[in-house]
Design a protein around this motif. Structure first.
Motif, PDB file in Angstrom:
ATOM      1  N   ALA A  55       0.844  -1.201   0.000  1.00 17.04           N
ATOM      2  CA  ALA A  55       0.000   0.000   0.000  1.00 17.04           C
ATOM      3  C   ALA A  55       0.875   1.245   0.000  1.00 17.04           C
ATOM      4  CB  ALA A  55      -0.929  -0.002   1.214  1.00 17.04           C
ATOM      5  N   ARG A  56       1.236   1.701  -1.173  1.00 13.26           N
ATOM      6  CA  ARG A  56       2.079   2.898  -1.235  1.00 13.26           C
ATOM      7  C   ARG A  56       1.228   4.167  -1.113  1.00 13.26           C
ATOM      8  NH1 ARG A  56       2.762   5.472  -6.271  1.00 13.26           N
ATOM      9  NH2 ARG A  56       1.441   4.610  -7.921  1.00 13.26           N
ATOM     10  N   GLY A  57       1.912   5.260  -0.824  1.00 14.78           N
ATOM     11  CA  GLY A  57       1.201   6.510  -0.600  1.00 14.78           C
ATOM     12  C   GLY A  57       0.696   7.176  -1.869  1.00 14.78           C
ATOM     13  N   GLY A  97      -4.915   8.954  -2.960  1.00 19.40           N
ATOM     14  CA  GLY A  97      -5.004   8.548  -1.560  1.00 19.40           C
ATOM     15  C   GLY A  97      -5.928   7.381  -1.312  1.00 19.40           C
ATOM     16  N   LYS A  98      -6.122   6.525  -2.322  1.00 20.89           N
ATOM     17  CA  LYS A  98      -7.177   5.511  -2.217  1.00 20.89           C
ATOM     18  C   LYS A  98      -6.959   4.514  -1.088  1.00 20.89           C
ATOM     19  CE  LYS A  98      -5.138   2.622  -5.850  1.00 20.89           C
ATOM     20  NZ  LYS A  98      -5.283   2.183  -7.257  1.00 20.89           N
ATOM     21  N   ASN A  99      -5.721   4.195  -0.748  1.00 20.91           N
ATOM     22  CA  ASN A  99      -5.491   3.154   0.249  1.00 20.91           C
ATOM     23  C   ASN A  99      -6.045   3.500   1.623  1.00 20.91           C
ATOM     24  OD1 ASN A  99      -4.166   1.009  -1.183  1.00 20.91           O
ATOM     25  ND2 ASN A  99      -2.390   2.351  -1.391  1.00 20.91           N
ATOM     26  N   ASP A 136       5.361   3.023   2.030  1.00 20.84           N
ATOM     27  CA  ASP A 136       6.332   4.109   2.158  1.00 20.84           C
ATOM     28  C   ASP A 136       5.766   5.259   2.973  1.00 20.84           C
ATOM     29  OD1 ASP A 136       4.427   4.536   0.063  1.00 20.84           O
ATOM     30  OD2 ASP A 136       5.617   6.254  -0.594  1.00 20.84           O
ATOM     31  N   SER A 137       4.530   5.121   3.442  1.00 18.11           N
ATOM     32  CA  SER A 137       3.799   6.220   4.087  1.00 18.11           C
ATOM     33  C   SER A 137       3.599   5.966   5.577  1.00 18.11           C
ATOM     34  CB  SER A 137       2.433   6.391   3.401  1.00 18.11           C
ATOM     35  OG  SER A 137       1.565   7.193   4.177  1.00 18.11           O
ATOM     36  N   GLU A 138       4.012   6.927   6.385  1.00 19.72           N
ATOM     37  CA  GLU A 138       3.812   6.808   7.831  1.00 19.72           C
ATOM     38  C   GLU A 138       2.329   6.829   8.187  1.00 19.72           C
ATOM     39  OE1 GLU A 138       5.979   6.229  10.088  1.00 19.72           O
ATOM     40  OE2 GLU A 138       7.940   6.755   9.260  1.00 19.72           O
ATOM     41  N   SER A 139       1.526   7.613   7.470  1.00 17.43           N
ATOM     42  CA  SER A 139       0.091   7.688   7.767  1.00 17.43           C
ATOM     43  C   SER A 139      -0.605   6.374   7.431  1.00 17.43           C
ATOM     44  CB  SER A 139      -0.561   8.849   7.011  1.00 17.43           C
ATOM     45  OG  SER A 139      -0.364   8.723   5.614  1.00 17.43           O
ATOM     46  N   ILE A 140      -0.217   5.750   6.304  1.00 18.32           N
ATOM     47  CA  ILE A 140      -0.776   4.442   5.967  1.00 18.32           C
ATOM     48  C   ILE A 140      -0.341   3.416   7.003  1.00 18.32           C
ATOM     49  CG2 ILE A 140      -0.643   2.532   4.324  1.00 18.32           C
ATOM     50  CD1 ILE A 140      -0.592   4.569   2.076  1.00 18.32           C
ATOM     51  N   SER A 178       0.328   3.860  10.127  1.00 17.30           N
ATOM     52  CA  SER A 178      -0.417   4.067  11.370  1.00 17.30           C
ATOM     53  C   SER A 178      -1.818   3.469  11.283  1.00 17.30           C
ATOM     54  CB  SER A 178      -0.503   5.566  11.674  1.00 17.30           C
ATOM     55  OG  SER A 178      -1.273   5.804  12.838  1.00 17.30           O
ATOM     56  N   ILE A 179      -2.492   3.690  10.168  1.00 16.88           N
ATOM     57  CA  ILE A 179      -3.846   3.156   9.992  1.00 16.88           C
ATOM     58  C   ILE A 179      -3.812   1.639   9.895  1.00 16.88           C
ATOM     59  CG2 ILE A 179      -5.764   3.033   8.343  1.00 16.88           C
ATOM     60  CD1 ILE A 179      -5.285   6.042   7.835  1.00 16.88           C
ATOM     61  N   ALA A 180      -2.810   1.105   9.193  1.00 12.71           N
ATOM     62  CA  ALA A 180      -2.690  -0.343   9.073  1.00 12.71           C
ATOM     63  C   ALA A 180      -2.529  -1.000  10.439  1.00 12.71           C
ATOM     64  CB  ALA A 180      -1.504  -0.691   8.174  1.00 12.71           C
ATOM     65  N   GLU A 181      -1.740  -0.389  11.297  1.00 17.44           N
ATOM     66  CA  GLU A 181      -1.540  -0.928  12.640  1.00 17.44           C
ATOM     67  C   GLU A 181      -2.837  -0.894  13.446  1.00 17.44           C
ATOM     68  OE1 GLU A 181       1.848   1.412  13.969  1.00 17.44           O
ATOM     69  OE2 GLU A 181       3.078  -0.411  13.952  1.00 17.44           O
ATOM     70  N   GLU A 182      -3.643   0.142  13.242  1.00 16.38           N
ATOM     71  CA  GLU A 182      -4.931   0.241  13.946  1.00 16.38           C
ATOM     72  C   GLU A 182      -5.822  -0.950  13.635  1.00 16.38           C
ATOM     73  OE1 GLU A 182      -7.065   3.873  13.348  1.00 16.38           O
ATOM     74  OE2 GLU A 182      -5.281   5.117  13.655  1.00 16.38           O
ATOM     75  N   TYR A 183      -5.708  -1.455  12.413  1.00 20.23           N
ATOM     76  CA  TYR A 183      -6.566  -2.565  11.992  1.00 20.23           C
ATOM     77  C   TYR A 183      -5.897  -3.931  12.169  1.00 20.23           C
ATOM     78  CZ  TYR A 183     -10.173   0.561  10.316  1.00 20.23           C
ATOM     79  OH  TYR A 183     -11.188   1.500  10.258  1.00 20.23           O
ATOM     80  N   GLY A 184      -4.741  -3.950  12.787  1.00 23.74           N
ATOM     81  CA  GLY A 184      -4.153  -5.222  13.198  1.00 23.74           C
ATOM     82  C   GLY A 184      -3.024  -5.765  12.354  1.00 23.74           C
ATOM     83  N   ALA A 185      -2.578  -5.012  11.347  1.00 30.83           N
ATOM     84  CA  ALA A 185      -1.443  -5.471  10.542  1.00 30.83           C
ATOM     85  C   ALA A 185      -0.133  -5.029  11.191  1.00 30.83           C
ATOM     86  CB  ALA A 185      -1.528  -4.900   9.132  1.00 30.83           C
TER      87      ALA A 185
END
Length: 233
Positions: free
Chosen positions: A9-11, A18-20, A51-55, A57-64
């Motif tokens: 999931a690149r930025g 910003g689809k991801n 490559d995105s810190e914001s992605i 962060s969101i990925a970690e919220e959902y358990g990845a």
């Protein structure tokens, strides 16, 4: 078999900016693939390479898990997916951890049946194939035995090389196309430079779930699908 679930999931995204992490329904697009992976009982671990810190962060919220931030040179429009997965395997190998295979889950194919990943892994293991892809049947009008190529003189020939067309739809052999939902490949095959190897098997997906998001129109179809699913609840 130790299989790593990898969600790239690149930025940057030009078709749908910003689809991801864009909200689809009530959650980011990326979340659908993470949740699919988390339902699997056969994946050893699920990571997002970005490559995105914001992605991240969101990925970690959902358990990845986010084991690294992907280098920018591997997050270009032109970067092959194969190189992204090779980078992931080499990262783990440099730390002494090895996987037998990688299960690639693309965020742009967000809708999967709950058992699709595990069915795919079971088929992959049972057949001993180098790789597996999820597929859908090709509609008969697009079957390769009914499609044509143009030669240098402007004449048509059957794309398969057949001398004549198969006349009856019922006689057409089954044909499939990749739907993008699941790819599984042995690690050694990936590191040798291929996603498919020399023996490729398949698992059929549910055509009702088929949406590959690349354009704003695709996004609208995805929103319609989510709304339809909510109405069923």
């Amino acid at each position: 078999m130790k299989i790593l679930g990898v969600i790239p999931a690149r930025g940057g995204s030009k078709g749908v900016p910003g689809k991801n992490i864009k909200l689809l329904g009530n959650k980011p697009l990326l979340a659908y693939s993470i949740e699919s992976a988390k339902k699997s009982s056969k994946l050893f671990e699920v990571i997002v390479t970005t490559d995105s810190e914001s992605i991240a962060s969101i990925a970690e919220e959902y358990g990845a898990k986010i084991p690294f931030i992907r280098p920018s040179e591997l997050a270009l429009d032109t970067t092959p997916t194969l190189e992204v997965i090779q980078h992931t395997l080499k990262f783990y190998q440099s730390r002494g951890e090895y996987f037998d295979a990688v299960c690639l889950l693309q965020p742009t194919s967000p809708f999967r049946e709950d058992d699709l990943i595990d069915r795919a892994i079971e088929k992959f293991i049972t057949t001993g194939a180098d790789a597996l892809v999820s597929v859908l049947p090709v509609p008969h009008e697009y079957n390769p035995h009914w499609t044509f190529e143009s030669d240098s003189n402007g004449f048509l020939k059957v794309a398969t090389g057949d001398e004549k067309l198969i006349s009856r739809r019922q006689d057409l052999p089954l044909a499939y196309h990749r739907d993008g939902a699941v790819y599984i490949t042995k690690s050694e095959v990936i590191l040798q430079g291929s996603l498919y190897g020399t023996s490729l098997t398949y698992v059929e997906s549910n055509p009702e779930h088929y949406i590959n998001i690349d354009t704003p129109y695709d996004w609208e179809k995805a929103e319609s699908f989510v709304a339809k699913q909510k109405r069923k609840l």
